[in-house]
Design a protein around this motif. Structure first.
Motif, PDB file in Angstrom:
ATOM      1  N   ARG A 264       7.349   7.015  20.220  1.00  0.00           N
ATOM      2  CA  ARG A 264       7.290   7.411  18.803  1.00  0.00           C
ATOM      3  C   ARG A 264       6.580   6.301  18.051  1.00  0.00           C
ATOM      4  NH1 ARG A 264      10.676  10.584  14.953  1.00  0.00           N
ATOM      5  NH2 ARG A 264      10.908   9.330  13.094  1.00  0.00           N
TER       6      ARG A 264
ATOM      7  N   SER B 113       6.269   3.950  12.980  1.00  0.00           N
ATOM      8  CA  SER B 113       6.248   2.612  12.400  1.00  0.00           C
ATOM      9  C   SER B 113       4.982   1.849  12.758  1.00  0.00           C
ATOM     10  CB  SER B 113       7.467   1.821  12.855  1.00  0.00           C
ATOM     11  OG  SER B 113       8.618   2.434  12.333  1.00  0.00           O
TER      12      SER B 113
ATOM     13  N   GLU C 133       2.613   2.768  10.285  1.00  0.00           N
ATOM     14  CA  GLU C 133       2.954   2.039   9.056  1.00  0.00           C
ATOM     15  C   GLU C 133       2.344   0.637   9.141  1.00  0.00           C
ATOM     16  OE1 GLU C 133       5.030   3.022   6.514  1.00  0.00           O
ATOM     17  OE2 GLU C 133       6.186   4.711   7.295  1.00  0.00           O
TER      18      GLU C 133
ATOM     19  N   LEU D  39      -0.170  -1.356   6.737  1.00  0.00           N
ATOM     20  CA  LEU D  39       0.100  -2.707   6.267  1.00  0.00           C
ATOM     21  C   LEU D  39      -1.147  -3.577   6.448  1.00  0.00           C
ATOM     22  CD1 LEU D  39       2.018  -5.038   5.403  1.00  0.00           C
ATOM     23  CD2 LEU D  39       2.598  -5.272   7.814  1.00  0.00           C
TER      24      LEU D  39
ATOM     25  N   SER E 141      -3.747  -2.618   4.061  1.00  0.00           N
ATOM     26  CA  SER E 141      -3.450  -3.040   2.685  1.00  0.00           C
ATOM     27  C   SER E 141      -3.765  -4.527   2.483  1.00  0.00           C
ATOM     28  CB  SER E 141      -2.003  -2.731   2.316  1.00  0.00           C
ATOM     29  OG  SER E 141      -1.141  -3.662   2.877  1.00  0.00           O
ATOM     30  N   LEU E 142      -3.746  -5.288   3.581  1.00  0.00           N
ATOM     31  CA  LEU E 142      -4.148  -6.699   3.480  1.00  0.00           C
ATOM     32  C   LEU E 142      -5.667  -6.797   3.313  1.00  0.00           C
ATOM     33  CD1 LEU E 142      -1.989  -8.282   6.317  1.00  0.00           C
ATOM     34  CD2 LEU E 142      -1.863  -8.906   3.918  1.00  0.00           C
TER      35      LEU E 142
ATOM     36  N   TYR F 166      -7.952  -6.566  -0.279  1.00  0.00           N
ATOM     37  CA  TYR F 166      -7.996  -7.552  -1.369  1.00  0.00           C
ATOM     38  C   TYR F 166      -8.856  -8.757  -0.983  1.00  0.00           C
ATOM     39  CZ  TYR F 166      -4.053  -4.832  -3.069  1.00  0.00           C
ATOM     40  OH  TYR F 166      -3.259  -3.804  -3.498  1.00  0.00           O
TER      41      TYR F 166
ATOM     42  N   ILE G  11      -7.017 -14.133  -3.428  1.00  0.00           N
ATOM     43  CA  ILE G  11      -5.675 -13.880  -3.979  1.00  0.00           C
ATOM     44  C   ILE G  11      -4.598 -14.488  -3.081  1.00  0.00           C
ATOM     45  CG2 ILE G  11      -6.445 -11.725  -5.111  1.00  0.00           C
ATOM     46  CD1 ILE G  11      -4.376 -10.286  -3.283  1.00  0.00           C
ATOM     47  N   PHE G  12      -4.965 -14.769  -1.821  1.00  0.00           N
ATOM     48  CA  PHE G  12      -3.991 -15.391  -0.903  1.00  0.00           C
ATOM     49  C   PHE G  12      -4.062 -16.923  -0.946  1.00  0.00           C
ATOM     50  CE2 PHE G  12      -5.099 -11.242   0.854  1.00  0.00           C
ATOM     51  CZ  PHE G  12      -3.852 -10.683   1.065  1.00  0.00           C
TER      52      PHE G  12
ATOM     53  N   TRP H 284       2.452 -20.580  -1.580  1.00  0.00           N
ATOM     54  CA  TRP H 284       3.024 -20.107  -0.311  1.00  0.00           C
ATOM     55  C   TRP H 284       2.131 -19.098   0.407  1.00  0.00           C
ATOM     56  CZ3 TRP H 284       3.715 -14.846  -0.336  1.00  0.00           C
ATOM     57  CH2 TRP H 284       3.784 -14.232  -1.587  1.00  0.00           C
TER      58      TRP H 284
ATOM     59  N   TYR I  96      17.002   8.282  14.567  1.00  0.00           N
ATOM     60  CA  TYR I  96      15.970   7.248  14.793  1.00  0.00           C
ATOM     61  C   TYR I  96      16.196   6.059  13.866  1.00  0.00           C
ATOM     62  CZ  TYR I  96      13.555  10.916  17.395  1.00  0.00           C
ATOM     63  OH  TYR I  96      13.228  11.882  18.293  1.00  0.00           O
TER      64      TYR I  96
ATOM     65  N   ASP J  67      13.548   2.871  14.284  1.00  0.00           N
ATOM     66  CA  ASP J  67      12.228   3.209  13.761  1.00  0.00           C
ATOM     67  C   ASP J  67      12.264   3.251  12.232  1.00  0.00           C
ATOM     68  OD1 ASP J  67       9.503   4.304  14.643  1.00  0.00           O
ATOM     69  OD2 ASP J  67      10.126   5.701  13.093  1.00  0.00           O
ATOM     70  N   PHE J  68      13.367   3.795  11.722  1.00  0.00           N
ATOM     71  CA  PHE J  68      13.533   3.912  10.272  1.00  0.00           C
ATOM     72  C   PHE J  68      13.595   2.536   9.598  1.00  0.00           C
ATOM     73  CE2 PHE J  68      16.468   3.862   6.716  1.00  0.00           C
ATOM     74  CZ  PHE J  68      15.884   4.771   5.864  1.00  0.00           C
TER      75      PHE J  68
ATOM     76  N   LEU K 178      12.545  -0.390  10.750  1.00  0.00           N
ATOM     77  CA  LEU K 178      11.248  -1.063  10.860  1.00  0.00           C
ATOM     78  C   LEU K 178      10.273  -0.486   9.837  1.00  0.00           C
ATOM     79  CD1 LEU K 178       9.497  -3.088  12.455  1.00  0.00           C
ATOM     80  CD2 LEU K 178       8.948  -1.249  14.034  1.00  0.00           C
ATOM     81  N   GLY K 179      10.280   0.850   9.724  1.00  0.00           N
ATOM     82  CA  GLY K 179       9.388   1.532   8.779  1.00  0.00           C
ATOM     83  C   GLY K 179       9.650   1.108   7.337  1.00  0.00           C
TER      84      GLY K 179
ATOM     85  N   LEU L  35       8.323  -2.422   6.770  1.00  0.00           N
ATOM     86  CA  LEU L  35       6.860  -2.457   6.722  1.00  0.00           C
ATOM     87  C   LEU L  35       6.320  -1.832   5.442  1.00  0.00           C
ATOM     88  CD1 LEU L  35       6.033  -1.575  10.424  1.00  0.00           C
ATOM     89  CD2 LEU L  35       5.991  -3.813   9.355  1.00  0.00           C
ATOM     90  N   ARG L  36       7.043  -0.803   4.944  1.00  0.00           N
ATOM     91  CA  ARG L  36       6.601  -0.128   3.732  1.00  0.00           C
ATOM     92  C   ARG L  36       6.679  -1.054   2.523  1.00  0.00           C
ATOM     93  NH1 ARG L  36       9.930   4.529   4.177  1.00  0.00           N
ATOM     94  NH2 ARG L  36       9.033   4.755   6.226  1.00  0.00           N
TER      95      ARG L  36
ATOM     96  N   LEU M 160       6.324  -4.359   2.714  1.00  0.00           N
ATOM     97  CA  LEU M 160       5.501  -5.560   2.846  1.00  0.00           C
ATOM     98  C   LEU M 160       4.217  -5.556   2.014  1.00  0.00           C
ATOM     99  CD1 LEU M 160       6.032  -6.650   6.545  1.00  0.00           C
ATOM    100  CD2 LEU M 160       6.797  -7.817   4.497  1.00  0.00           C
ATOM    101  N   PRO M 161       3.547  -4.389   1.837  1.00  0.00           N
ATOM    102  CA  PRO M 161       2.372  -4.415   0.953  1.00  0.00           C
ATOM    103  C   PRO M 161       2.700  -4.911  -0.453  1.00  0.00           C
ATOM    104  CG  PRO M 161       2.388  -2.388   2.202  1.00  0.00           C
ATOM    105  CD  PRO M 161       3.680  -3.083   2.492  1.00  0.00           C
TER     106      PRO M 161
ATOM    107  N   VAL N 189       3.916  -7.610  -1.119  1.00  0.00           N
ATOM    108  CA  VAL N 189       3.494  -9.020  -1.170  1.00  0.00           C
ATOM    109  C   VAL N 189       2.083  -9.113  -1.749  1.00  0.00           C
ATOM    110  CG1 VAL N 189       2.956 -11.049   0.259  1.00  0.00           C
ATOM    111  CG2 VAL N 189       4.964  -9.662   0.770  1.00  0.00           C
ATOM    112  N   THR N 190       1.199  -8.249  -1.251  1.00  0.00           N
ATOM    113  CA  THR N 190      -0.181  -8.291  -1.742  1.00  0.00           C
ATOM    114  C   THR N 190      -0.246  -7.828  -3.201  1.00  0.00           C
ATOM    115  OG1 THR N 190      -0.502  -6.147  -0.707  1.00  0.00           O
ATOM    116  CG2 THR N 190      -1.390  -8.041   0.449  1.00  0.00           C
ATOM    117  N   THR N 191       0.638  -6.879  -3.555  1.00  0.00           N
ATOM    118  CA  THR N 191       0.665  -6.406  -4.949  1.00  0.00           C
ATOM    119  C   THR N 191       1.079  -7.553  -5.880  1.00  0.00           C
ATOM    120  OG1 THR N 191       1.328  -4.265  -4.101  1.00  0.00           O
ATOM    121  CG2 THR N 191       1.581  -4.591  -6.453  1.00  0.00           C
TER     122      THR N 191
END
Lengths: 284, 291
Positions: free
Chosen positions: A194, A197, A200, A204, A207-208, A211, A215-216, A220, B42, B45-46, B48-49, B52-53, B55-56, B58-60
């Motif tokens: 499966r 993730s 996902e 991720l 999304s890095l 930019y 900005i990084f 930190w 699950y 998986d949930f 972890l998901g 990860l969701r 984590l973006p 951080v960039t925002t």
């Protein structure tokens, strides 16, 4: 008139001819998926409209931001929009050619349908990652280039053949690096089955990449810049091609991205083949 | 009075009719419990998901830091930098309640494939079943996400001015529950369009994309030019992300808060009525093909 024996096809072609057939195969696969897409024209057009809408929203977001500031992380508006266009075009190439195929891989593993693909007399990596072209997202490539062109026009950019050539090279390198990342994530499906993730994780990474590095480069976040530029070099994907066009050319970074491209393509191929060796057919 | 048939292995009793409120509640509570168990399958998986969701984010945070530095201002459209980050974090909580992935597509699929008829031949209401199912998913999601979200909010605690007053917290909770209802019934209403168009995927793509911007998920609506900000605030989409977040931040208070919650309740009722109305009208067109 010479007649060709049907048994001719059973003999392996010499290596030079083998590699020549891949562009032809890709074109055929692309044509096949285009015909299939166009059989549902309404759906295809709506999907294209969504991509146009999404770009519109993204541009509205940056218009709103640049109405409040003239600079984001040392990138003026037009330079930043070039960056956005470059990201959109690279992402468009990846989504058109590879994303749907990589997404489908875990299903192939789970159902055992991967067996049928592995039996075909063709490179497995090519067949698994390129067998379907998602034409509905292909306008993103054109739209990305349009955004880049408009921003260069508004910026008053003067044509420079060296920059254009370097952009073409680094743009290709960016696509190749991102493809390698996607391939590695896809390969994990063999063990995890499966892969929700994992996809996902791909978002991720992307999304890095969307930019500018600057900005990084603060407090930190400096460690993120180092990690995602030199260890997992996803920040190079859009940053290097954009910088060669609208900022100062950095020969070291151009050389670095080329080395990273070769290394990441080789490493991801090795990892993918390692994953395939661990594959146990799931069905009859 | 319900008519018991026979108890199953779990001691559950089937019933032919559910004429009273208690039996109806019991029935949908069972749906809720089964959906809860299904959702827990699950877990890894949930988790972890969910991580990860987030984590973006951080960039925002880094992007908005660069925007504020570039502008040379402390406040943009009434939002300090800290408030902006707090807002963008709170939007994730709003969406946790109001997003309904797969709901409209699921309804239209049931219509298209003819499996909708199971709701017509069984003593089970489609919308009642689906809201029980979704509520179970939301409860599981919120419980499971408490850990990753808790860690992220703890790490980002500097962006918040502590926990707001009890009345604000109550208003915030109410706005989240109403945002769940708006999200559910809005998407159910979109799914009901499937009675006329069969496949709503295309409409759904457009709705989701527009909703992302109009609900204030990308940025607070106040940052837009005055006309557009006013226009978007008149639409119901703001209640799916923007409104609960600004309630928590204390940017809507007093009469504005009461008026805002009343309007949110109105939209929830409106979409509940709309979904029910489209369902009834749609059933007249329904041919029960396939299945």
């Amino acid at each position: 008139m010479q007649s060709q024996s049907p048994t001719h096809e059973f003999f392996p072609a010499p290596p030079s001819q083998t590699w020549k057939r891949y562009p032809r195969l890709l074109a055929r696969l692309g044509m096949f998926t285009l015909i299939r897409e166009l059989s549902l024209r309404g759906n295809f057009l709506v999907k294209v409209a969504v991509e146009v809408l999404w770009l519109g929203i993204l541009l509205a977001f940056y218009e709103t931001v640049f109405a409040r500031t003239s600079m984001v992380a040392s990138w003026p508006k037009q330079d930043y929009l070039f960056f956005v266009g470059c990201f959109f075009a690279i992402n468009g190439v990846l989504e058109t050619l590879f994303l749907e195929n990589c997404n489908e891989f875990s299903n192939l593993v789970r159902t055992g349908d991967l067996d049928f693909l592995l039996l075909k007399p063709i490179d497995e990596q090519f067949l698994i990652t390129c067998r379907r072209v998602d034409w509905s997202v292909s306008p993103n490539i054109i739209m990305g280039f349009c955004v880049m062109a408009v921003s260069l026009w508004n910026k008053g950019w003067e044509f420079d053949a060296l920059r254009v050539a370097l952009f073409a090279i680094t743009f290709t390198c960016g696509v190749a690096i991102a493809y390698s990342f996607m391939l590695v994530l896809t390969s994990f499906s063999v063990w995890l089955v499966r892969n929700q993730s994992l996809m996902e994780m791909w978002w991720l990474f992307s999304s890095l990449a969307r930019y500018p590095r600057e900005i990084f480069q603060r407090g930190w976040a400096n460690s993120l810049d180092v990690v995602f530029t030199y260890i997992l070099p996803i920040l190079l994907v859009v940053n290097v091609p954009s910088r060669v066009m609208v900022k100062t050319i950095e020969p070291k970074m151009v050389g670095f991205i080329m080395v990273v491209t070769v290394a990441s393509l080789a490493a991801s191929r090795w990892f993918f083949q390692r994953a395939l060796r661990s594959y146990r057919s799931a069905s009859s | 009075m319900t008519t018991p048939l026979k108890p199953d292995q779990d001691g559950m009793e089937y019933e032919l009719q559910s004429p009273n409120l208690s039996a109806t509640w019991h029935k949908y509570y069972r749906v809720f419990r089964v959906s809860l168990a299904e959702r827990m399958t699950y877990r890894a998986d949930f988790l972890l998901g969910t991580f990860l969701r987030m984590l973006p984010m951080v960039t925002t945070i880094l992007l908005w830091q660069a925007i504020y530095e570039g502008s040379g201002k402390d406040t943009l459209a009434g939002f300090k930098y800290r408030e902006m980050i707090a807002y963008l974090l709170l939007v994730h909580i709003s969406r946790m309640f109001s997003s309904m992935p797969g709901l409209a597509a699921g309804i239209s699929r049931e219509i298209r494939e003819g499996t909708l008829k199971k709701y017509l031949i069984q003593p089970l209401d489609l919308l009642g079943y689906l809201i029980s199912y979704r509520a179970a998913h939301k409860v599981t999601y919120i419980v499971m996400a408490a850990l990753p979200y808790g860690i992220i909010f703890y790490l980002c605690r500097f962006y918040f001015d502590g926990i707001p007053s009890a009345s604000i917290c109550a208003a915030y909770l109410l706005s989240l529950i109403l945002s769940f209802l708006i999200g559910f019934y809005f998407e159910a209403a979109v799914g009901m369009v499937g009675f006329w168009f069969l496949d709503v995927t295309s409409i759904l793509y457009i709705v989701i994309t527009l909703n992302y911007f109009t609900s204030g998920q990308m940025l607070p609506i106040d940052l837009l030019p005055t006309f557009w900000a006013g226009f978007l605030k008149a639409l119901p989409f703001q209640y799916m992300a923007y409104f609960p977040a600004v309630v928590y931040l204390g940017k809507v208070q007093g009469n504005d808060l009461i008026w805002g919650l009343a309007l949110e309740a109105f939209w929830a009722l409106f979409f509940a009525w709309l979904a029910r109305y489209l369902y009834r009208r749609g059933l007249r067109h329904y041919g029960a093909y396939g299945g």
